[in-house]
Design a protein around this motif. Structure first.
Motif, PDB file in Angstrom:
ATOM      1  N   SER A  51     -39.738 -89.771  52.727  1.00 11.58           N
ATOM      2  CA  SER A  51     -38.525 -89.409  52.283  1.00 11.58           C
ATOM      3  C   SER A  51     -37.345 -90.103  52.803  1.00 11.58           C
ATOM      4  CB  SER A  51     -38.413 -88.049  52.679  1.00 11.58           C
ATOM      5  OG  SER A  51     -37.618 -87.710  53.435  1.00 11.58           O
ATOM      6  N   VAL A  52     -36.500 -90.366  52.047  1.00 10.73           N
ATOM      7  CA  VAL A  52     -35.315 -90.987  52.456  1.00 10.73           C
ATOM      8  C   VAL A  52     -34.220 -90.062  52.176  1.00 10.73           C
ATOM      9  CG1 VAL A  52     -35.239 -93.364  52.430  1.00 10.73           C
ATOM     10  CG2 VAL A  52     -35.920 -92.141  50.465  1.00 10.73           C
ATOM     11  N   SER A  53     -33.009 -90.468  52.445  1.00 12.04           N
ATOM     12  CA  SER A  53     -32.026 -89.530  52.173  1.00 12.04           C
ATOM     13  C   SER A  53     -30.738 -90.213  52.101  1.00 12.04           C
ATOM     14  CB  SER A  53     -32.087 -88.590  53.260  1.00 12.04           C
ATOM     15  OG  SER A  53     -31.181 -87.858  53.481  1.00 12.04           O
ATOM     16  N   ASN A 750     -25.762 -96.932  42.845  1.00 13.59           N
ATOM     17  CA  ASN A 750     -25.547 -96.080  44.015  1.00 13.59           C
ATOM     18  C   ASN A 750     -26.669 -95.060  44.218  1.00 13.59           C
ATOM     19  OD1 ASN A 750     -22.404 -96.437  42.826  1.00 13.59           O
ATOM     20  ND2 ASN A 750     -22.725 -96.862  44.992  1.00 13.59           N
ATOM     21  N   PHE A 751     -27.644 -95.045  43.329  1.00 14.37           N
ATOM     22  CA  PHE A 751     -28.729 -94.062  43.417  1.00 14.37           C
ATOM     23  C   PHE A 751     -30.056 -94.742  43.715  1.00 14.37           C
ATOM     24  CE2 PHE A 751     -25.554 -91.870  40.948  1.00 14.37           C
ATOM     25  CZ  PHE A 751     -25.660 -90.545  41.339  1.00 14.37           C
ATOM     26  N   PHE A 752     -30.931 -94.004  44.341  1.00 12.00           N
ATOM     27  CA  PHE A 752     -32.305 -94.450  44.485  1.00 12.00           C
ATOM     28  C   PHE A 752     -33.219 -93.225  44.393  1.00 12.00           C
ATOM     29  CE2 PHE A 752     -31.137 -93.339  48.800  1.00 12.00           C
ATOM     30  CZ  PHE A 752     -32.261 -92.693  49.288  1.00 12.00           C
ATOM     31  N   VAL A 753     -34.459 -93.456  44.052  1.00 13.26           N
ATOM     32  CA  VAL A 753     -35.444 -92.380  43.993  1.00 13.26           C
ATOM     33  C   VAL A 753     -36.630 -92.782  44.864  1.00 13.26           C
ATOM     34  CG1 VAL A 753     -34.809 -91.485  41.734  1.00 13.26           C
ATOM     35  CG2 VAL A 753     -36.464 -93.348  41.897  1.00 13.26           C
ATOM     36  N   ALA A 754     -37.239 -91.789  45.473  1.00 21.11           N
ATOM     37  CA  ALA A 754     -38.441 -92.008  46.275  1.00 21.11           C
ATOM     38  C   ALA A 754     -39.356 -90.821  46.043  1.00 21.11           C
ATOM     39  CB  ALA A 754     -38.097 -92.141  47.759  1.00 21.11           C
ATOM     40  N   GLY A 755     -40.630 -91.070  46.112  1.00 24.64           N
ATOM     41  CA  GLY A 755     -41.561 -89.966  45.908  1.00 24.64           C
ATOM     42  C   GLY A 755     -42.967 -90.343  46.295  1.00 24.64           C
ATOM     43  N   ASN A 756     -43.813 -89.354  46.376  1.00 28.13           N
ATOM     44  CA  ASN A 756     -45.220 -89.595  46.652  1.00 28.13           C
ATOM     45  C   ASN A 756     -46.036 -88.444  46.100  1.00 28.13           C
ATOM     46  OD1 ASN A 756     -45.362 -87.528  48.935  1.00 28.13           O
ATOM     47  ND2 ASN A 756     -43.883 -88.967  49.794  1.00 28.13           N
ATOM     48  N   LEU A 757     -47.276 -88.741  45.803  1.00 27.77           N
ATOM     49  CA  LEU A 757     -48.189 -87.750  45.232  1.00 27.77           C
ATOM     50  C   LEU A 757     -49.571 -87.970  45.811  1.00 27.77           C
ATOM     51  CD1 LEU A 757     -48.947 -85.531  43.115  1.00 27.77           C
ATOM     52  CD2 LEU A 757     -49.406 -87.424  41.524  1.00 27.77           C
ATOM     53  N   THR A 758     -50.187 -86.890  46.260  1.00 23.64           N
ATOM     54  CA  THR A 758     -51.576 -86.911  46.721  1.00 23.64           C
ATOM     55  C   THR A 758     -52.377 -85.905  45.913  1.00 23.64           C
ATOM     56  OG1 THR A 758     -50.914 -87.478  48.986  1.00 23.64           O
ATOM     57  CG2 THR A 758     -53.116 -86.592  48.684  1.00 23.64           C
ATOM     58  N   VAL A 759     -53.453 -86.361  45.318  1.00 19.80           N
ATOM     59  CA  VAL A 759     -54.383 -85.470  44.630  1.00 19.80           C
ATOM     60  C   VAL A 759     -55.744 -85.640  45.297  1.00 19.80           C
ATOM     61  CG1 VAL A 759     -53.160 -85.429  42.425  1.00 19.80           C
ATOM     62  CG2 VAL A 759     -54.801 -87.243  42.872  1.00 19.80           C
ATOM     63  N   SER A 760     -56.407 -84.534  45.554  1.00 20.97           N
ATOM     64  CA  SER A 760     -57.665 -84.620  46.302  1.00 20.97           C
ATOM     65  C   SER A 760     -58.547 -83.417  45.996  1.00 20.97           C
ATOM     66  CB  SER A 760     -57.390 -84.699  47.808  1.00 20.97           C
ATOM     67  OG  SER A 760     -56.686 -83.563  48.252  1.00 20.97           O
ATOM     68  N   HIS A 784     -56.872 -76.511  52.422  1.00 23.29           N
ATOM     69  CA  HIS A 784     -56.805 -77.697  51.573  1.00 23.29           C
ATOM     70  C   HIS A 784     -56.035 -77.422  50.287  1.00 23.29           C
ATOM     71  CE1 HIS A 784     -58.408 -80.339  48.303  1.00 23.29           C
ATOM     72  NE2 HIS A 784     -58.040 -81.243  49.190  1.00 23.29           N
ATOM     73  N   SER A 785     -55.114 -78.330  49.948  1.00 22.57           N
ATOM     74  CA  SER A 785     -54.375 -78.279  48.689  1.00 22.57           C
ATOM     75  C   SER A 785     -54.839 -79.423  47.800  1.00 22.57           C
ATOM     76  CB  SER A 785     -52.871 -78.403  48.931  1.00 22.57           C
ATOM     77  OG  SER A 785     -52.381 -77.334  49.698  1.00 22.57           O
ATOM     78  N   LYS A 786     -55.040 -79.141  46.526  1.00 23.12           N
ATOM     79  CA  LYS A 786     -55.505 -80.186  45.618  1.00 23.12           C
ATOM     80  C   LYS A 786     -54.418 -81.186  45.267  1.00 23.12           C
ATOM     81  CE  LYS A 786     -59.402 -77.789  43.469  1.00 23.12           C
ATOM     82  NZ  LYS A 786     -60.080 -77.455  42.203  1.00 23.12           N
ATOM     83  N   TYR A 787     -53.181 -80.816  45.492  1.00 19.93           N
ATOM     84  CA  TYR A 787     -52.108 -81.783  45.270  1.00 19.93           C
ATOM     85  C   TYR A 787     -50.949 -81.496  46.208  1.00 19.93           C
ATOM     86  CZ  TYR A 787     -49.874 -78.039  42.574  1.00 19.93           C
ATOM     87  OH  TYR A 787     -49.313 -76.854  42.193  1.00 19.93           O
ATOM     88  N   VAL A 788     -50.266 -82.546  46.600  1.00 23.43           N
ATOM     89  CA  VAL A 788     -49.048 -82.471  47.384  1.00 23.43           C
ATOM     90  C   VAL A 788     -48.078 -83.488  46.787  1.00 23.43           C
ATOM     91  CG1 VAL A 788     -47.969 -82.706  49.645  1.00 23.43           C
ATOM     92  CG2 VAL A 788     -50.312 -81.870  49.479  1.00 23.43           C
ATOM     93  N   ALA A 789     -46.857 -83.059  46.483  1.00 24.27           N
ATOM     94  CA  ALA A 789     -45.899 -83.954  45.844  1.00 24.27           C
ATOM     95  C   ALA A 789     -44.539 -83.853  46.522  1.00 24.27           C
ATOM     96  CB  ALA A 789     -45.764 -83.622  44.355  1.00 24.27           C
ATOM     97  N   ASN A 790     -43.881 -85.008  46.649  1.00 27.24           N
ATOM     98  CA  ASN A 790     -42.513 -85.097  47.151  1.00 27.24           C
ATOM     99  C   ASN A 790     -41.705 -85.968  46.214  1.00 27.24           C
ATOM    100  OD1 ASN A 790     -42.407 -83.907  50.066  1.00 27.24           O
ATOM    101  ND2 ASN A 790     -44.273 -85.136  50.045  1.00 27.24           N
ATOM    102  N   LEU A 791     -40.476 -85.565  45.980  1.00 23.49           N
ATOM    103  CA  LEU A 791     -39.577 -86.358  45.145  1.00 23.49           C
ATOM    104  C   LEU A 791     -38.183 -86.267  45.741  1.00 23.49           C
ATOM    105  CD1 LEU A 791     -39.320 -88.065  42.565  1.00 23.49           C
ATOM    106  CD2 LEU A 791     -38.705 -85.961  41.349  1.00 23.49           C
ATOM    107  N   GLN A 792     -37.515 -87.435  45.794  1.00 28.75           N
ATOM    108  CA  GLN A 792     -36.205 -87.462  46.422  1.00 28.75           C
ATOM    109  C   GLN A 792     -35.263 -88.323  45.603  1.00 28.75           C
ATOM    110  OE1 GLN A 792     -35.847 -89.089  50.501  1.00 28.75           O
ATOM    111  NE2 GLN A 792     -35.322 -86.996  51.053  1.00 28.75           N
TER     112      GLN A 792
END
Length: 886
Positions: A51-53, A750-760, A784-792
């Motif tokens: 994550s960035v900010s 002036n904008f940027f997006v960052a994200g990540n996704l894990t599926v397992s 255990h979670s089958k998915y984890v997601a972050n979006l910024q």
């Protein structure tokens, strides 16, 4: 004499016993221990970016560049990233890393593996945990202000401890500053749950420092009585007075009553308005030129955080029906208030001798104090079938978690020795959990014929329960690493090796006491707590008041660990086309955990308390530099995850995170893990993308299981499953929105997006155990979670005066605990977290920051059988802070 005798224990009179028993056990039963030279598997690889900010585009890109150069995949979160995202501590910051989820705001789950599969280092050193129920350090204890960076390594490398599961977090604290610096900040906060008055009690005193003022702990009179009489019953005391006769019994009963007045009974719960949260920090650093090429540096800081949050929870009660537990169609409502104080201090010194030699010292003190009141209105076995009766349970918990770490470390380069580089560190650390005066009691509520409610403290031998707990964990950690660079044609090589030694000693004890109210009348029990147990009522012989220390439940234990380790590794970079890293670590591990009975003697067979292992743990990583922007990684490793001290000690305790009763199991085995990863990474200007896959094979994974209980409460323990596996894919991206043209394009820059996704996916195969009728013998791993997601989404103004970040995080449902007796597994439901941070910089040295947390107003829920088993309202949090620095 065995080297295990180097352990030091604080409890007087037991150190010799422990040293002798440990040495005897290790020598006499060493032959019985299995040779674990088999690699303990695991590796974790890759991934991860986070994550960035606001105004973090540049810092996020530089972090990605540093990650790109790591031989084993690691992620770095810098101080700027953490601050701009509005994260107040290490735990909340790490929540944003690919594949990482935060549990109970304290512990990190990596790729769906529970907190037991993650490990934490402080400046590269192993340090003790002040949480007696977890081996890992609660990361919420580390405030953002003392953190220089967080390094998350998800692929194992042999210089790390072999106890490596999902990943390793290295907390790097601020060091010698590059220039003079001064920082001060203050902030206020508020939670939406605090619109109503909170709960407090007068007997808690004024604990704004996060330190008990002496009202809660065992009084000198009570401690002296335990020392003199042992078990505090009239008969036992009479025997100590010279024999059982009428005179001594009468005197003993008087002594027991007088001891009752030594308890803190000023605990009438009352409603009070909730103060706004407050936090402040102050830090200073400077460097001084002592002579040519000689620099002395100092960095010091202190931070303080006081917060209050009201508690709103629900629990479904299970009643006993035959061999199964039956959920009722009603809930227990829980109200309460948690007061928390966090205090940290840091003092670092450094000495630089030219560019080749650097020595640093670091002293860090952390204190995290929680004072919590919970009031539960609901039913129990006694009232479950009576519509005109209910209970009000009050639980008061106070705990101080502290850690003090003293560290000295050095880095040295020797150009005249073929550029040999050596780094070393020695760390002495102490952790303590001090929980004095936990109190539990129950009022019964009876609805009368006229509709009024008559409430009274239950008349019982165990009407009130007091407990006093103290756990001390002391560790020593010494390590050194050496690297020698060599060049052969197009091949650049680095030979490395090192040694590490770690030892831990733990002393845990709990004293429990009960108040007996059988002699009281119901009318006498209908008053407030302080009235019922006034000095007058306690000392009145007609009430037959008694206090007794609980001896049927042993909570005391002594434990020790020792690890000797060494490793050797090779890095080969051929023509900047391929980089090969391979190495192996050897560890000799010894552990003993000794439960103690009420008399302070060792309970059970000592051979069941000893764990001896030694083994080799290899790791290999290959990086292929396809072109200047694209690279591929492949990795394999074998590691181990060992059971925690508390998990192998057969004593009963209450998990402070779940409120479940838990007992250890001496027969636990370590979990061997084999890990494989593959990852493709693309770096282009300030943007980067990656995608990867991973697989983990677990032998004997440790799982929490529910044992059969008779009181409707959950009793948890630990057992080894037969096998398990975790596999999945991860992806992440960081992209500046500068690809648009025209007027809109200039704004998008002036904008940027960052994200990540894990599926397992994960699966364990587990056998049936006596006392635990598991519903599913094949299921997902706990936690255990089958998915984890972050979006910024981040915004930086052209003049750098304004920056903002909108952050979203969600994880898939995960098993909170496995079902038994044909019940389904209990699943914690997905939590959608949406946070916003805005910063305004009127001057380069000033920042005003606004933070909004949990904008979606989500609640934490655990479902079982399609019904809510537990629910916790989180509320929305708002904060405003001002900081000045130069």
């Amino acid at each position: 004499m065995s080297s295990m005798q180097k352990f030091n224990f604080s409890r007087v009179g037991r150190s010799v016993l422990l040293a002798l028993s440990t040495a005897t056990a290790l020598v006499s039963f060493g032959a019985l221990a299995q040779d674990t030279t088999e690699p303990a598997a695991q590796s974790e690889e890759d991934v991860e970016r986070i994550s960035v900010s606001g105004r973090l585009m540049s810092s996020a890109a530089s972090a990605a560049a540093e990650r790109r150069e790591q031989p084993y995949v690691a992620e770095l979160l810098g101080m700027e990233q953490i601050s701009r995202a509005g994260d107040s501590n290490a735990a909340t910051a790490l929540r944003r890393v690919t594949g990482l989820t935060l549990v109970k705001d304290k512990f990190i789950y990596v790729r769906g593996l529970g907190e037991r599969y993650s490990s934490t280092l402080l400046n590269g050193a192993m340090v003790p945990s002040p949480d007696p129920t977890r081996n890992v350090i609660p990361l919420d204890m580390f405030p953002a202000g003392i953190i220089e960076s967080l390094v998350v390594q998800k692929a194992y490398s042999p210089e790390l401890p072999a106890a490596f599961g999902g990943g390793n977090v290295n907390i790097r604290t601020t060091s010698i500053p590059l220039q003079s610096s001064f920082n001060v900040s203050v902030g206020v906060g508020y939670n939406s749950l605090n619109s109503d008055d909170g709960y407090d009690y007068a007997g808690g005193g004024d604990d704004w420092r996060g330190k008990d003022d002496g009202l809660r702990g065992i009084s000198p009179e009570l401690a002296a009585a335990q020392q003199q009489y042992g078990v505090l019953t009239p008969i036992n005391i009479a025997e100590a007075l010279g024999g059982i006769n009428a005179g001594n019994l009468a005197q003993a009963e008087t002594i027991v009553r007088e001891l009752g007045t030594s308890f803190n009974r000023d605990i009438d719960v009352e409603r009070k308005s909730v103060k706004p949260d407050f936090d402040g920090s102050l830090s200073f650093g400077n460097r001084f030129e002592l002579a040519q090429n000689v620099v002395f540096g100092v960095m010091t800081g202190i931070s303080y955080d006081r917060s209050t949050q009201n508690i709103e929870e629900q629990e479904r009660y299970y009643s006993v029906s035959g061999d199964s537990l039956v959920p009722l169609n009603r809930y227990d409502d829980i109200k309460g208030t948690e007061h928390q104080v966090k205090l940290s201090g840091m003092l670092n010194f450094g000495l630089e001798l030219g560019v080749d030699h650097r020595i640093e010292t670091s002293t860090i003190y952390l204190r995290d104090t929680k004072d919590e009141i919970k009031i539960k209105n609901g039913d129990s076995i006694e009232t479950i079938n009576e519509n005109n009766r209910s209970n009000t349970d009050t639980n008061i918990t106070y705990e101080e978690r502290t850690m003090l770490s003293n560290q000295v470390r050095g880095r040295h380069n020797f150009p005249f020795l073929m550029d040999l580089a050596i780094d070393w560190q020695y760390t002495d650390a102490k952790a303590r959990r001090y929980a004095p005066g936990e109190v539990e009691f129950r009022y019964l509520n009876e609805t009368q014929a006229d509709g009024s409610v008559f409430s009274f403290l239950r008349r019982n031998q165990n009407a009130v329960n007091y407990s006093f707990s103290d756990m001390n964990d002391n560790t020593e950690n010494l390590s050194w690493n050496a690297k020698l660079p060599l060049t052969l044609g197009k091949a650049e090589m680095t030979l490395s090796g090192g040694y590490a030694y770690f030892e831990r000693s733990r002393d845990a004890q709990t004293d429990r006491f009960n108040f007996d109210t059988v002699g009281y009348t119901l009318q006498q029990l209908s008053g407030s707590f302080s009235e019922i147990f006034s000095d007058e009522n306690i000392l009145n012989p007609a009430n037959r008041f008694k206090v007794s220390n609980v001896t049927t439940q042993a909570d005391d234990y002594l434990a020790a660990q020792m690890i000797d380790a060494g490793y050797a590794a090779l890095e080969l970079n051929y023509d900047y086309k391929f980089r090969l890293n391979l190495g192996v670590r050897y560890e000799d591990f010894k552990q003993i955990s000794l439960p103690l009975n009420a008399d302070g003697d060792i309970s059970g067979d000592i051979t069941d308390s000893v764990l001896l292992e030694d083994g080799f743990y290899p790791a290999i990583s290959l990086t292929w530099f396809i072109n200047d922007d694209l690279q591929a990684r492949f990795g394999y490793s074998q590691t181990v995850v060992r059971p925690d001290l508390r998990e192998v000690t057969p004593v009963l305790y209450v998990d402070p995170l779940t409120d479940f009763k838990v007992t250890g199991f001496a027969g636990l085995q370590s979990t061997d893990i084999n890990s494989a990863d593959a990852r493709l990474e693309w770096y282009y200007d300030n943007s980067n993308y990656s995608v990867g896959v991973f697989y983990k094979d677990l032998e004997n994974p440790i799982e929490a299981v529910e044992l059969s209980g008779s009181d409707g409460n959950l009793l948890m323990s630990f057992r080894n499953a037969e096998s398990g596996k975790v596999y999945g894919a991860e992806a992440e991206f960081l992209q500046q929105l500068d690809m648009f043209g025209g007027e809109f394009g200039s704004i998008a820059d002036n904008f940027f997006v960052a994200g990540n996704l894990t599926v397992s996916e994960s699966e364990i195969t587990i056998q049936r155990f006596p006392g635990a009728n598991l519903t599913n013998l094949k299921r997902s791993l706990s936690g255990h979670s089958k998915y984890v997601a972050n979006l910024q989404l981040g915004f930086d103004s052209d003049n750098n005066k304004h920056n903002a970040t909108l952050t979203y995080n969600v994880f898939g449902k995960r098993i909170a605990f496995a079902g038994v007796n044909n019940k389904d597994d209990a699943f914690e439901q997905p939590f959608n977290s949406l946070d916003f941070t805005y910063s305004y910089n009127p001057l380069e040295s000033m920042t005003v920051k606004l933070g909004l947390k949990n904008l979606l107003d989500e609640d934490v829920e655990i479902l079982q059988q399609g019904e809510v088993l537990q629910k916790r309202v989180e509320g929305q949090s708002y904060s405003l802070s001002f900081s000045y620095k130069y």
